[in-house]
Scaffold this active site. Structure first.
Site, PDB file in Angstrom:
ATOM      1  N   SER A  26      12.556 -14.396 -18.176  1.00  0.00           N
ATOM      2  CA  SER A  26      11.582 -13.840 -19.107  1.00  0.00           C
ATOM      3  C   SER A  26      10.678 -12.808 -18.439  1.00  0.00           C
ATOM      4  O   SER A  26      10.421 -11.746 -19.001  1.00  0.00           O
ATOM      5  CB  SER A  26      10.734 -14.955 -19.715  1.00  0.00           C
TER       6      SER A  26
ATOM      7  N   ASN B 131      18.844 -18.046 -24.803  1.00  0.00           N
ATOM      8  CA  ASN B 131      18.392 -19.236 -24.093  1.00  0.00           C
ATOM      9  C   ASN B 131      17.325 -19.029 -23.025  1.00  0.00           C
ATOM     10  O   ASN B 131      16.703 -19.980 -22.589  1.00  0.00           O
ATOM     11  CB  ASN B 131      19.585 -19.928 -23.427  1.00  0.00           C
ATOM     12  N   TYR B 132      17.158 -17.797 -22.561  1.00  0.00           N
ATOM     13  CA  TYR B 132      16.264 -17.618 -21.420  1.00  0.00           C
ATOM     14  C   TYR B 132      15.086 -16.687 -21.668  1.00  0.00           C
ATOM     15  O   TYR B 132      14.128 -16.691 -20.908  1.00  0.00           O
ATOM     16  CB  TYR B 132      17.053 -17.106 -20.219  1.00  0.00           C
ATOM     17  N   LEU B 133      15.205 -15.824 -22.674  1.00  0.00           N
ATOM     18  CA  LEU B 133      14.160 -14.831 -22.850  1.00  0.00           C
ATOM     19  C   LEU B 133      13.178 -15.279 -23.921  1.00  0.00           C
ATOM     20  O   LEU B 133      13.575 -15.503 -25.071  1.00  0.00           O
ATOM     21  CB  LEU B 133      14.794 -13.496 -23.230  1.00  0.00           C
TER      22      LEU B 133
END
Length: 944
Positions: free
Chosen positions: A775, A901-903
DNA sequence: AGTCAGACTTGGGAGCAACGCC
DNA sequence: GGCGTTGCTCCCAAGTCTGACT
């Protein structure tokens, strides 16, 4: 300390074999008495590792081939291309390997059964091994003792960890010096070992491999840098101290501790590196060295300074926003405000009026065409604004849950009479069960899987289990089975399905919608929510990834009698299909699943759960990003801690610190231990000696660690990373006296790592670093790459590049899409045609301008028209060129996973709002549904 | 303390529907 | 309307992490 050895000499360390291999294998549990079960597992593991090592060699040598071939292909690529060629080359290589691996595989199977037999013997030997281990530790310390008469600390390192811990607590800081001198001496020692034969074949071949890779890599590029963060060191060492920031750092840390940060004692003062040295260059985000436009180090450093300055203020706008939005006066308690802001998923301090479902008008900029209008209507659906409600904190996930139960796979339809199966040339009429399973195989006949011995063996064994006695007696050799007619039949059915008429398609769609309506939704706490996977997985053959030992096994049909139903007591309990009953109906509101069953191949539980757009999933997602944001606030402290731990007296602590450094800097996964009946893949904690290579100098860079291993889903991770000297020396130490197949971090596992992390920050686990670094990288890349004056397509390209940077960091790869080169050619042709048009239009304009100069008003008007036409064409050309760059850069990188899923979606939402980019350009409908909470709550000024 | 099952997230690929171009 | 291409959705495998059990 000076660099004494030529680059490659570190290689020999891995080969310095002595002592029993299981010493290290068991080292994770060093010193603790383990249960018998565990003992056998551990010793078992060591032999499996030999197997793994062989496998890995195969994998490595094949990768050598492919990298050179892809080098040719990718020769003409611009930026980003080199890193991708790695990934693509790997994929093809592992496939190649798969094909040629049958013999190997059966050998390995044999080996495995031998291993089983040996297991009991090994249990017996375990105590011997422990002795060996102790002996080896002692040897190590003795060696050091020789060198340093004062090294009493290390004598103690030969005893068990617990003792060591106790002893070290009382020992003096002089041990740091000891370690330093030991490091120095080890350098000397390695010189002596240069001729060690273990350096030989494997290493020389791997060196070849790497040199070919380096050629392939070509000049360094932006993404490579993000991934390798090669100038991390440079930043740390050369970055000018920033006075202002240092003051801010101190303030921030003070605030953190006031905020309740209860991290381990950071001993930054005793550390060689002052905080200011890396405060401004968080590990995830490093200035590239020598790149084009957007990547000059100077710019980056300036940006970093700017960032650092703004970081200290980053929460203020947010607060102000929140305050003004809520019109709540909370000026007296800063901490309260912070919590209000950041821990929303956990607890809302202020009770918000319970929201009813509202019509949410989405932010489309769609035109008024009928299809688009319809789309818009669909988007204006009822939305449950759960994020504005108070969150329950008692661990319950729902109070009311009602659903229809799962949908079972359709019954088996026997083959038509004319479709024959032959064995040894003779037509055989199979029983229904045997025919169904044969069909699973026939459907996969064209797939690579059926060329693999493991797959074939497993399939055949399981197939024989469902055969009748007579069939089993007759069918004894898979190679004599002829599935071709069956395969052709399935292909024809598929073809027929593809060519369905419009009416047929519409009917089918309607039917599916009906099913979706009936089974696809549930009622949860008064709201209708979409279910994610309401269909029970149909029977088939298990398709494990990579070299999965169970691939090809039969996945049995799941029956209602296998299924657990979860719903509330007062709901309408779903009915089992006629003639059947559920395995169990339970009412457990501490879990989120609606139904579950145990799959037969791996014995794993499978669940029916809600769609990502649901409250339950969304809330969890939100919480995940809040934890990552919390990490942002104490990341400097944590980095200080692990850096000072690189000098710890205890091996356990040092290993943990180095592992954490990798997890933080390279976004590696934690790396849980795996059983032998799974593919051999690793993460950080499970790295083995064979997975890294140390180079004191490589390509002009000092202290380079080369990572080369198969990660999740057997996707290769290859990365050359310059690390700090202390990390490098520690790695040398960890590898000392170990075999290739031994654990690199033998005193570490994910549980202990996560326990430690929990002490540093509540809720912190290894996974959080991946989320955090992804992120923060996106946010910084967006800041860096977005030109506020650029056009929308240019901004989107910038976004995709930022997204790509994250995908590279997280090693999200994909196979090159099938028609990629063809579609690229087509696009290139299109671009050329457009260029010709532009040239023509330019020529036209020149003439028109001449005419206009001497001519009438009419000619001037004509000239203006030509001018506009030219501008339009140029714009079109630019758009096409951007498309070309984007598509090519994306060839082997999968953006979806990181995006989903990650940002932190609020970063993207804020960016869209700030730069006037429609959110639809970044998130499709499904993604907008999933991130509705973020779209609703993030303003243009949101900062991660 | 170690082990393991359970619960949940992360992950890439296949297949197909939608889209855009001619 | 046909065709090629793109991108979405579904599928299900493979991770991470927790907490109960021994």
């Amino acid at each position: 300390m000076s660099v004494e050895n030529p680059a490659s000499d570190n290689d020999c360390d891995a080969g310095k074999v002595n002592g029993n291999k299981s010493e290290h294998v068991n080292g994770v549990h060093n010193g603790y008495s383990s249960s018998e079960k565990h003992k056998s597992k551990s010793s078992h593991k060591s032999s499996s590792k030999d197997k793994h090592r062989d496998k890995d060699r195969d994998h490595k040598s094949s990768s050598k081939h492919s990298s050179s071939s892809s080098r040719d292909k990718d020769k003409d690529k611009e930026k980003y291309s080199s890193s991708k060629s790695h990934s693509s080359s790997h994929k093809s290589s592992s496939k190649d390997k798969d094909r040629g691996d049958h013999k190997d595989r059966s050998d390995k199977n044999k080996e495995r059964s031998d291993k089983e037999r040996d297991r009991s013997d090994k249990d017996k030997h375990r105590s011997d091994k422990e002795k060996h281990r102790e002996k080896s530790d002692k040897e190590r310390s003795d060696k050091d003792k020789h060198k340093h008469s004062s090294s009493d600390g290390d004598k103690k390192s030969s005893s068990k960890d617990k003792d060591k811990e106790r002893e070290h607590k009382s020992s003096s800081s002089s041990k740091d010096k000891e370690y330093k001198s030991k490091d120095r001496d080890r350098d000397h020692e390695k010189d002596h070992h240069r001729s060690d034969k273990h350096r030989s074949d494997k290493h020389s071949s791997s060196k070849d491999r790497h040199s070919s890779k380096n050629k392939e890599k070509g000049s360094s590029d932006h993404l490579d840098k993000i991934k390798s963060e090669s100038d991390y060191q440079e930043c740390v060492v050369k970055e000018e101290p920033m006075q202002v920031n240092e003051a801010e750092v101190k303030r921030e840390i003070k605030e953190e501790s006031e905020d309740g940060f209860t991290g381990a004692n950071t001993t930054a003062s005793s550390c060689d590196y002052s905080m200011s040295q890396f405060k401004d260059e968080p590990l995830s985000e490093l200035p590239p060295e020598e790149d084009s436009e957007e990547d000059t180090p100077l710019l980056e450093r300036m940006a970093a300074k700017k960032r650092a300055a703004s970081e200290s203020e980053e929460d203020t706008p947010l607060l102000q926003r929140k305050k003004s939005k809520k019109k709540v006066k909370k000026e007296t308690n800063y901490d309260d405000d912070m919590e209000d802001d950041d821990d929303v998923p956990k607890k809302k301090k202020k009770k918000v009026e319970k929201t009813r479902p509202v019509k949410v008008k989405t932010e489309t900029d769609d035109g008024p065409s009928p299809t688009k209008r319809k789309k818009k209507q669909e988007e204006e659906q009822e939305v449950w604004k759960w994020w504005e409600e108070e969150k329950k904190d008692d661990g319950t996930k729902w109070t009311f849950l009602e659903h229809k139960g799962p949908l079972f796979a359709p019954d088996y339809e026997p083959l038509p009479e004319n479709v024959k199966f032959r064995y040894d040339g003779k037509i055989i009429k199979l029983s229904q069960d045997a025919e169904e399973v044969a069909g699973f195989y026939a459907r996969m006949l064209d797939h690579d899987y059926t060329t693999k011995a493991t797959f074939n063996n497993n399939f055949f064994a399981d197939w024989r289990k469902v055969m009748t006695h007579e069939e089993a007696k007759l069918i004894k050799d898979l190679s004599k089975c002829d599935f071709k007619e069956m395969s052709a039949y399935f292909a024809s059915v598929a073809e027929k399905n593809r060519n369905r008429t419009k009416e047929e398609k519409a009917a089918l769609k309607a039917k599916n919608e009906e099913i979706q309506k009936e089974y696809g939704f549930c009622t949860i706490d008064g709201h209708k929510e979409k279910i994610g996977n309401f269909r029970i997985e149909p029977p088939g053959l298990f398709r494990g990834r990579g070299e999965h030992p169970k691939m090809g096994m039969l996945k049995k049909r799941v029956m209602p009698e296998d299924v657990l139903i979860n719903c509330s007591k007062d709901s309408k309990i779903p009915k089992a299909p006629p003639g059947h009953k559920w395995k169990e109906v339970r009412h457990d509101n501490t879990v989120t699943w609606l139904a579950s069953w145990t799959e037969n191949v791996q014995g794993q539980a499978k669940y029916v759960m809600l769609n990502p757009s649901s409250k339950l999933k969304g809330e969890k997602d939100w919480q995940k990003y809040e934890t990552a944001r919390k990490l942002h606030k104490c990341i400097d402290k944590i980095r200080d801690t692990y850096r000072s731990d690189w000098k710890a007296k205890e091996m356990r602590v040092r290993q943990r610190a180095v592992a954490l450094y990798f997890i933080d800097r390279l976004a590696l996964r934690a790396g849980n231990e795996k059983d032998d009946d799974q593919a051999d893949t690793v993460g950080c904690c499970s790295l083995r000696v064979e997975h890294i290579q140390l180079h004191k100098e490589k390509d002009g860079k000092e202290y380079v660690v080369v990572f080369d291993f198969l990660g999740k889903d057997s996707i290769r991770y290859y990365n050359e990373v310059p690390v700090e000297k202390r990390v490098f020396k520690n790695l040398e130490l960890f590898m000392e006296n170990k075999k290739d197949s031994d654990d690199l971090f033998d005193r570490l596992n994910t549980q202990t790592l996560n326990e430690h992390l929990k002490d540093l920050m509540p809720g912190l686990t290894a996974k959080v670093f991946r989320t955090y670094n992804a992120s923060i990288t996106l946010q910084r890349q967006l800041d860096e790459l977005t030109d506020p004056d650029a056009s929308i397509p240019e901004k989107i390209l910038a976004y995709n590049r930022a997204n790509r940077a994250v995908a590279v960091l997280c090693n999200h790869q994909r196979a090159v899409p099938k028609g990629h080169s063809k579609s690229m050619e087509a696009l290139k042709e299109k671009i050329q045609a457009k260029r010709d048009q532009v040239d023509e239009a330019e020529e036209d304009l020149r003439e028109a301008t001449k005419a206009a100069k001497r001519g009438s008003v009419k000619e001037k008007i004509a000239c203006d028209k030509k001018k506009k036409a030219l501008e339009r064409l140029k714009e079109q050309l630019k758009k096409l060129e951007l498309q070309e760059t984007d598509r090519d850069e994306n060839k082997t990188i999968a953006l979806g996973t990181s995006k989903l899923n990650y940002l932190d979606p609020r970063i993207s939402v804020a960016w869209c709002k700030k730069h006037g980019v429609p959110i639809e350009k970044i998130y499709n409908k499904t993604q907008r549904d999933k991130f509705r909470w973020a779209i609703d709550m993030a303003g243009p000024e949101y900062i991660f």
